[in-house]
Design a protein around this motif. Structure first.
Motif, PDB file in Angstrom:
ATOM      1  N   ASN A  86     -81.048 -27.411  18.868  1.00  0.00           N
ATOM      2  CA  ASN A  86     -81.428 -26.069  18.449  1.00  0.00           C
ATOM      3  C   ASN A  86     -80.622 -25.576  17.247  1.00  0.00           C
ATOM      4  N   GLY A  87     -80.586 -26.394  16.193  1.00  0.00           N
ATOM      5  CA  GLY A  87     -79.936 -25.973  14.956  1.00  0.00           C
ATOM      6  C   GLY A  87     -78.463 -26.284  14.864  1.00  0.00           C
ATOM      7  N   GLN A  88     -77.897 -26.839  15.915  1.00  0.00           N
ATOM      8  CA  GLN A  88     -76.487 -27.204  15.909  1.00  0.00           C
ATOM      9  C   GLN A  88     -76.336 -28.701  16.126  1.00  0.00           C
ATOM     10  N   VAL A  89     -75.219 -29.229  15.666  1.00  0.00           N
ATOM     11  CA  VAL A  89     -74.826 -30.596  16.001  1.00  0.00           C
ATOM     12  C   VAL A  89     -73.556 -30.482  16.827  1.00  0.00           C
ATOM     13  N   HIS A  90     -73.643 -30.906  18.070  1.00  0.00           N
ATOM     14  CA  HIS A  90     -72.514 -30.818  18.984  1.00  0.00           C
ATOM     15  C   HIS A  90     -71.763 -32.140  18.992  1.00  0.00           C
ATOM     16  N   VAL A  91     -70.461 -32.071  18.792  1.00  0.00           N
ATOM     17  CA  VAL A  91     -69.610 -33.259  18.714  1.00  0.00           C
ATOM     18  C   VAL A  91     -68.780 -33.350  19.982  1.00  0.00           C
ATOM     19  N   GLY A  92     -68.896 -34.460  20.669  1.00  0.00           N
ATOM     20  CA  GLY A  92     -68.081 -34.717  21.847  1.00  0.00           C
ATOM     21  C   GLY A  92     -67.210 -35.946  21.612  1.00  0.00           C
ATOM     22  N   ILE A  93     -65.913 -35.790  21.781  1.00  0.00           N
ATOM     23  CA  ILE A  93     -64.986 -36.922  21.639  1.00  0.00           C
ATOM     24  C   ILE A  93     -64.253 -37.114  22.956  1.00  0.00           C
ATOM     25  N   ILE A  94     -64.230 -38.333  23.430  1.00  0.00           N
ATOM     26  CA  ILE A  94     -63.469 -38.686  24.617  1.00  0.00           C
ATOM     27  C   ILE A  94     -62.580 -39.865  24.260  1.00  0.00           C
ATOM     28  N   ALA A  95     -61.351 -39.832  24.750  1.00  0.00           N
ATOM     29  CA  ALA A  95     -60.387 -40.877  24.411  1.00  0.00           C
ATOM     30  C   ALA A  95     -59.513 -41.173  25.611  1.00  0.00           C
ATOM     31  N   CYS A  96     -58.935 -42.357  25.609  1.00  0.00           N
ATOM     32  CA  CYS A  96     -57.854 -42.648  26.544  1.00  0.00           C
ATOM     33  C   CYS A  96     -56.696 -41.717  26.174  1.00  0.00           C
ATOM     34  N   LYS A  97     -56.191 -40.984  27.149  1.00  0.00           N
ATOM     35  CA  LYS A  97     -55.191 -39.958  26.861  1.00  0.00           C
ATOM     36  C   LYS A  97     -53.932 -40.542  26.239  1.00  0.00           C
ATOM     37  N   GLU A  98     -53.541 -41.725  26.682  1.00  0.00           N
ATOM     38  CA  GLU A  98     -52.346 -42.357  26.121  1.00  0.00           C
ATOM     39  C   GLU A  98     -52.597 -42.864  24.706  1.00  0.00           C
ATOM     40  N   SER A  99     -53.834 -43.251  24.402  1.00  0.00           N
ATOM     41  CA  SER A  99     -54.162 -43.765  23.078  1.00  0.00           C
ATOM     42  C   SER A  99     -54.260 -42.657  22.038  1.00  0.00           C
ATOM     43  N   MET A 100     -54.802 -41.505  22.451  1.00  0.00           N
ATOM     44  CA  MET A 100     -54.946 -40.368  21.538  1.00  0.00           C
ATOM     45  C   MET A 100     -54.666 -39.083  22.322  1.00  0.00           C
ATOM     46  N   PRO A 101     -53.409 -38.697  22.442  1.00  0.00           N
ATOM     47  CA  PRO A 101     -53.063 -37.520  23.243  1.00  0.00           C
ATOM     48  C   PRO A 101     -53.653 -36.225  22.712  1.00  0.00           C
ATOM     49  N   ASP A 102     -53.719 -36.060  21.398  1.00  0.00           N
ATOM     50  CA  ASP A 102     -54.208 -34.814  20.804  1.00  0.00           C
ATOM     51  C   ASP A 102     -55.591 -35.038  20.204  1.00  0.00           C
ATOM     52  N   VAL A 103     -56.569 -35.266  21.078  1.00  0.00           N
ATOM     53  CA  VAL A 103     -57.932 -35.515  20.596  1.00  0.00           C
ATOM     54  C   VAL A 103     -58.529 -34.257  19.980  1.00  0.00           C
ATOM     55  N   GLY A 104     -58.018 -33.081  20.383  1.00  0.00           N
ATOM     56  CA  GLY A 104     -58.492 -31.838  19.799  1.00  0.00           C
ATOM     57  C   GLY A 104     -58.210 -31.748  18.310  1.00  0.00           C
ATOM     58  N   ASP A 105     -57.104 -32.348  17.874  1.00  0.00           N
ATOM     59  CA  ASP A 105     -56.773 -32.339  16.454  1.00  0.00           C
ATOM     60  C   ASP A 105     -57.800 -33.124  15.649  1.00  0.00           C
ATOM     61  N   LEU A 106     -58.351 -34.176  16.242  1.00  0.00           N
ATOM     62  CA  LEU A 106     -59.381 -34.958  15.548  1.00  0.00           C
ATOM     63  C   LEU A 106     -60.696 -34.193  15.482  1.00  0.00           C
ATOM     64  N   VAL A 107     -61.124 -33.615  16.597  1.00  0.00           N
ATOM     65  CA  VAL A 107     -62.443 -32.976  16.610  1.00  0.00           C
ATOM     66  C   VAL A 107     -62.481 -31.738  15.716  1.00  0.00           C
ATOM     67  N   ARG A 108     -61.345 -31.044  15.574  1.00  0.00           N
ATOM     68  CA  ARG A 108     -61.315 -29.862  14.703  1.00  0.00           C
ATOM     69  C   ARG A 108     -61.524 -30.212  13.233  1.00  0.00           C
ATOM     70  N   ARG A 109     -61.336 -31.463  12.880  1.00  0.00           N
ATOM     71  CA  ARG A 109     -61.501 -31.893  11.487  1.00  0.00           C
ATOM     72  C   ARG A 109     -62.961 -32.139  11.114  1.00  0.00           C
ATOM     73  N   PHE A 110     -63.862 -32.217  12.081  1.00  0.00           N
ATOM     74  CA  PHE A 110     -65.268 -32.482  11.776  1.00  0.00           C
ATOM     75  C   PHE A 110     -65.906 -31.353  10.973  1.00  0.00           C
TER      76      PHE A 110
END
Length: 487
Positions: free
Chosen positions: A430-454
């Protein structure tokens, strides 16, 4: 008898406590549109009514004696909605951080294989970006049951185009067949085992021809990127069962404008944005490799496959993400060329090749191999196969209503693997592109920092396109103005 295809069954065999093979979805709902208002009891009752006639929600696994063949699906005659739909509330105030922490926990829990392979948490009390007092549905289904496209289609059975309309009907009515006995299962499995070598012989020649053609494409520079050519990053190692989730939104109109202005595709733009986000993420951590990251991109082959059975009808191609290119527009243009070659290369491969070879997956062999692979930490010792998985799933262009509640956010989440601890999935809605990122917590502890860059990378790419289209005199004036402001 509904036997799992080899590809469907492979997702069962590949699963370990650390490598969970379910797909998830975070669905943010506006309950104010529900006729009669929201109540959990009514919500759960309506879900129960809608899933009763959909086989994917009411069937469970049954193993074949001695593991001689892939399992079969049988109807769960003791299906109980209370074992699948659960209720909880977030502590107030609850925003994206609290939702991410809760859903990350649920994503790291395995599904119970004695029941139909799905679960749903109805989460109340969420104050998100879309509206206050939103209801969030966190849903999990095993990859043996759905792939990206079939999962999207399955969701449509729970949705309607208007808040007070009935749901879209299943394409086929639920038929409860006879459940075979142990002796029948054993006999069928024995026949399959005896005839399997003949099937293998038929696959050898086409596979050898494919290898020859691939070598020719590589020499001509028109082959897709090769696996095992990816640089190593901090998220390319052995994973654990802990998960981290982060979500973001982008405007689909911005993506379309870039696509139209550059003559590329939506998928090209999405991959270029992902490449830019990963580049800046790694650069800020002094971890950026000199060569480009490599992504596996799942591709639906539903339109080309000759197979009618099986939930997963997918193949995959490998794509370089241009993380070694600083300029966002140059990254997109390079990616469009490489993706064109990759698509042509992929189209030369039989749509059923992955499914054909997956028929030879053996439960015990696969299970032991995966555990040994992780236990010996082999992902950290051999060349990196790929850095991550990126999926682009087309969604509805109009508003959808889930049990009468308008869907404000629809974030898909795929599995992560040993050696590739991050999965990025985007879905239009509906007019948006929703981005979902899932990671192994130990591999990427701050996954929020990555998704905010999109969204940041989308804005940078859009600005680069506008600058490239501007007349030379306008560019010169802009540069002079920038230089003057810097003095």
């Amino acid at each position: 008898m509904d036997r799992l295809s080899g590809l469907d069954a492979s997702f069962l065999y590949l699963e370990t406590p650390a490598q969970l093979m379910h797909v998830c979805g975070v669905i943010v709902l506006d309950p104010s549109t529900m006729p009669g208002g929201y109540s959990f009891d009514a919500f759960r009752g309506e879900i129960d009514r809608r899933v009763r006639d959909v086989p994917e929600f009411t069937r469970r696994l049954r193993k074949v004696p001695l593991g001689l063949d892939h399992p079969i699906w049988v109807h769960d005659r003791h299906f109980d909605i209370d074992r699948h739909v659960h209720r909880l509330a977030l502590p107030s105030p609850a925003g994206p951080a609290e939702l991410a922490e809760l859903t990350s926990h649920f994503a790291g829990l395995p599904l119970d294989r004695s029941r139909p392979l799905w679960e749903m948490w109805v989460i109340e009390g969420y104050d998100g970006a879309h509206a206050h007092d939103s209801v969030v549905v966190f849903m999990k289904m095993h990859h043996a049951t759905v792939d990206g496209v079939s999962g999207s289609n399955l969701l449509s059975h729970l949705c309607s185009l208007e808040a007070d309309e009935p749901p879209m009907e299943p394409s086929e009515p639920l038929v409860i067949g006879r459940e075979p006995g142990q002796s029948e299962l054993f006999g069928r499995a024995l026949i399959t085992t005896v005839t399997r070598p003949l099937s293998a012989v038929r696959l050898v020649t086409p596979s050898a021809q494919l290898i020859t053609k691939t070598v020719g494409r590589a020499r001509a520079g028109t082959a897709m990127a090769a696996p095992f050519s990816a640089p190593r990053t901090s998220f390319n190692g052995t994973i654990t069962g802990q998960r981290a989730i982060a979500l973001a939104d982008m405007d689909i109109e911005d993506i379309r404008q870039i696509k139209n202005a550059t003559g590329t595709t939506v998928n090209d733009v999405v991959l270029a944005i992902a490449g830019g986000a990963l580049r800046s993420y790694l650069l800020d951590r002094d971890e950026l490799p000199s060569s480009s990251l490599l992504a596996t991109v799942p591709v639906s082959v539903r339109a080309e496959t000759k197979r009618s059975s099986g939930a997963n009808k997918v193949s995959a191609l490998f794509a370089k993400l241009g993380t070694d290119t600083e300029d966002p527009l140059e990254r997109l243009q390079d990616m469009a060329v490489h993706n064109k070659f990759a698509k042509e290369h992929h189209q030369a491969i039989s749509a059923d090749s992955l499914q054909d070879w997956a028929e030879f997956a053996a439960p015990r062999t696969f299970g032991l191999a995966v555990r040994a692979y992780a236990g010996l930490k082999l992902p950290e010792k051999h060349p990196v196969v790929h850095n991550l998985v990126i999926s682009n799933v087309p969604g509805p262009p109009v508003p959808l209503y889930f049990m009468g509640a308008r869907i404000d956010g629809l974030y898909p989440l795929g599995p992560v693997f040993h050696g590739a601890g991050v999965n990025i999935t985007v879905m239009s809605n509906n007019g948006q592109v929703h981005v979902g990122i899932i990671a192994c917590k130990e591999s990427m502890p701050d996954v929020g920092d990555l998704v905010r860059r999109f969204p940041v990378e989308l804005a940078a790419l859009k600005a680069a396109v506008v600058t490239a289209q501007a007349p030379p005199s306008s560019i010169k004036r802009a540069r002079k103005k920038k230089a003057a402001s810097g003095r």
